[in-house]
Design an enzyme around this catalytic site. Structure first.
Site, PDB file in Angstrom:
ATOM      1  N   LYS A   1     -18.443 -15.886   2.126  1.00  0.00           N
ATOM      2  CA  LYS A   1     -19.870 -15.596   2.284  1.00  0.00           C
ATOM      3  C   LYS A   1     -20.578 -15.169   1.003  1.00  0.00           C
ATOM      4  CE  LYS A   1     -19.374 -13.112   6.423  1.00  0.00           C
ATOM      5  NZ  LYS A   1     -19.890 -11.890   6.942  1.00  0.00           N
TER       6      LYS A   1
ATOM      7  N   ARG B   1       0.821  -1.214   0.000  1.00  0.00           N
ATOM      8  CA  ARG B   1       0.000   0.000   0.000  1.00  0.00           C
ATOM      9  C   ARG B   1       0.856   1.265   0.000  1.00  0.00           C
ATOM     10  NH1 ARG B   1      -4.749  -2.228   3.942  1.00  0.00           N
ATOM     11  NH2 ARG B   1      -6.160  -2.791   2.261  1.00  0.00           N
TER      12      ARG B   1
ATOM     13  N   GLY C   1      -7.828  -7.756  -0.934  1.00  0.00           N
ATOM     14  CA  GLY C   1      -7.897  -8.665   0.207  1.00  0.00           C
ATOM     15  C   GLY C   1      -7.308 -10.029  -0.056  1.00  0.00           C
TER      16      GLY C   1
ATOM     17  N   GLY D   1     -13.250  -4.107   0.284  1.00  0.00           N
ATOM     18  CA  GLY D   1     -14.629  -3.628   0.418  1.00  0.00           C
ATOM     19  C   GLY D   1     -14.973  -2.574  -0.621  1.00  0.00           C
TER      20      GLY D   1
HETATM   21  P1  AMP Z   1     -13.862 -13.480   1.584  1.00  0.00           P
HETATM   22  O1  AMP Z   1     -13.203 -12.497   2.520  1.00  0.00           O
HETATM   23  O2  AMP Z   1     -15.337 -13.497   1.672  1.00  0.00           O
HETATM   24  O3  AMP Z   1     -13.341 -13.345   0.179  1.00  0.00           O
HETATM   25  O4  AMP Z   1     -13.458 -14.898   2.104  1.00  0.00           O
HETATM   26  C1  AMP Z   1     -12.146 -15.350   2.148  1.00  0.00           C
HETATM   27  C2  AMP Z   1     -12.091 -16.499   3.082  1.00  0.00           C
HETATM   28  O5  AMP Z   1     -12.951 -17.512   2.643  1.00  0.00           O
HETATM   29  C3  AMP Z   1     -10.722 -17.105   3.195  1.00  0.00           C
HETATM   30  O6  AMP Z   1     -10.220 -16.867   4.484  1.00  0.00           O
HETATM   31  C4  AMP Z   1     -10.971 -18.581   2.953  1.00  0.00           C
HETATM   32  O7  AMP Z   1     -10.300 -19.417   3.873  1.00  0.00           O
HETATM   33  C5  AMP Z   1     -12.467 -18.724   3.145  1.00  0.00           C
HETATM   34  N1  AMP Z   1     -12.995 -19.873   2.389  1.00  0.00           N
HETATM   35  C6  AMP Z   1     -12.794 -20.167   1.105  1.00  0.00           C
HETATM   36  N2  AMP Z   1     -13.394 -21.307   0.766  1.00  0.00           N
HETATM   37  C7  AMP Z   1     -14.008 -21.763   1.870  1.00  0.00           C
HETATM   38  C8  AMP Z   1     -14.802 -22.900   2.160  1.00  0.00           C
HETATM   39  N3  AMP Z   1     -15.077 -23.818   1.216  1.00  0.00           N
HETATM   40  N4  AMP Z   1     -15.280 -23.038   3.413  1.00  0.00           N
HETATM   41  C9  AMP Z   1     -15.013 -22.107   4.346  1.00  0.00           C
HETATM   42  N5  AMP Z   1     -14.274 -21.020   4.147  1.00  0.00           N
HETATM   43  C10 AMP Z   1     -13.775 -20.832   2.915  1.00  0.00           C
END
Ligand code: AMP
Length: 395
Positions: free
Chosen positions: A199, A37, A351, A374
């Site tokens: 999510k 950054r 991220g 975000g």
């Molecule tokens: P996000 O910040 O929503 O992009 O989520 C990223 C996170 O999702 C990472 O820390 C991953 O470990 C988690 N992740 C990816 N695939 C899975 C999965 N199948 N089950 C649970 N967590 C997951």
């Protein structure tokens, strides 16, 4: 670009307040473990130095709760920035107040002063009017180069602009808007969006906004299991968002009507729990009770790779599995390599996905890696970012 940019401003001899995003990871010994950054802000800072501005840099770091916290001082950043700029960077004791003003009065053209963490003042996140006025009182001109906080209406991103004559974007902000804007405006086709991560609820806005614009979605990671469950598949104890099932169903119906393909995983790397030592195995189709899908399997990797190879534009936000743990990283790394070799215009959401392409050793081969997680999601949802809306219009 409808907003003023730093190269539209007369900088010579002016006190220029630049909102940067120096929210970098710093370990217990005060060492910066990733300076991406800081490097990303260099073009704007160097330009201001070359054009004879007196440069005041303003940033937040971490989440101090309501007051100064020495552990969240920007002090370590001043040293790293000086090394990267190849010139001195002074560190201020605060970001407002008489002492800071006195320092600024002593500055010469081309000097750089790093102000202390603006979140040491709770008024920052409240977009407080008096605090915004105090920040504006330090400067003649304002530039926002902190794309990562452009989705937040805080004093240093929005409030301050009400009190300065001209507010412009910096070069990093300009690049982010151009690269992300291109995805929404005139992407070369086929355009595919790869969405993953934990999510569904975080990504559903992007899915909805991109539906009319993409040729297909590749959905992996935790969010895929809500879609598979909505289709009636057995997903064991995989991550499923009960309140996401309906919206996943509706999204798939709408995509079918619009002839937009939604590709979901067909095989999985599964384990009993998210644990680097948990025994793993691969399954096709249904996931047995008590087991969870933690990465996409080899057949899915091949299928997704074929789509990536055909694409001319790729947006990727969210890993395909729990890539932080070796047993569940193959899917994410394979896709990172496929995107890197595809020759497509590739834009990586910030991220975790940015970290994953760095770990996979292919970061240099991406067209653009966003510095905002975000902020990039909200932009791609079609929302107006308050930190950008607040800048001065070009005409
Ligand atoms: P996000 O910040 O929503 O992009 O989520 C990223 C996170 O999702 C990472 O820390 C991953 O470990 C988690 N992740 C990816 N695939 C899975 C999965 N199948 N089950 C649970 N967590 C997951």
């Amino acid at each position: 670009m409808a907003k003023l940019c730093i190269d539209d401003l007369q900088l010579e001899g002016q006190r220029l307040l630049i909102r940067v995003d120096f929210n970098v990871p710093i370990d217990e010994r005060g060492t910066i473990t990733d300076d991406t950054r800081i490097r990303a802000a260099l073009p704007t800072i160097s330009y201001a130095v070359q054009h004879g501005a007196k440069i005041l840099l303003l940033s937040h770091l971490g989440r101090p709760k309501g007051g100064p916290n020495p552990k969240l001082s920007l002090g370590p950043v001043a040293g790293r920035l000086a090394a990267l700029l190849g010139g001195p960077v002074e560190m201020a004791e605060d970001c407002v107040g008489p002492q800071v003003k006195a320092r600024i009065d002593r500055m010469a053209a081309g000097d750089v002063l790093l102000l202390e963490n603006c979140r040491f003042h709770p008024e920052e996140e409240k977009n407080d009017e008096a605090f915004s006025g105090a920040l504006a009182g330090l400067c003649d001109l304002y530039v926002n180069d902190a794309f990562g906080t452009a989705h937040r209406a805080h004093a240093s991103t929005v409030g301050v602009t009400r009190f300065v004559k001209q507010s412009a974007c910096g070069f990093l902000m300009q690049t982010e808007l151009k690269q992300l804007g291109m995805l929404l405006d005139r992407p070369a086709r086929p355009f595919i969006a790869i969405l993953g991560g934990a999510k569904v609820s975080d990504k559903i806005g992007v899915l909805a906004n991109l539906l009319p614009k993409v040729d297909g979605f590749l959905i992996g990671g935790g969010m895929a299991y809500t879609f598979l469950k909505a289709q009636g598949h057995e997903v064991g104890s995989s991550r499923v968002e009960a309140d996401g099932l309906k919206v996943a169903q509706e999204t798939m119906e709408q995509a079918a009507r619009m002839n937009v393909a939604i590709h979901l995983p067909s095989d999985h790397v599964i384990a009993e729990r998210i644990d680097v030592n948990a025994p793993t195995r691969q399954v096709d189709g249904s996931i047995p009770v008590g087991l969870m899908g933690l990465d996409i399997g080899p057949a899915t990797i091949s299928r997704f790779t074929r789509e990536v190879e055909r694409a001319k534009t790729i947006l990727w936000n969210g890993p395909m599995g729990v890539f932080e743990m070796r047993p569940f990283q193959a899917g994410t790394f394979a896709l990172a390599k496929a995107v890197a070799t595809s020759g497509a215009h590739s834009v990586i959401g910030g991220g975790d996905t940015a970290a994953a392409v760095v770990q996979a050793g292919v970061a240099e081969r991406m067209t653009h890696i966003s510095t905002g997680g975000g902020a990039s999601l909200e932009f791609l949802e079609g929302k107006e970012l308050p930190g950008i809306a607040a800048l001065t219009d070009k005409n």
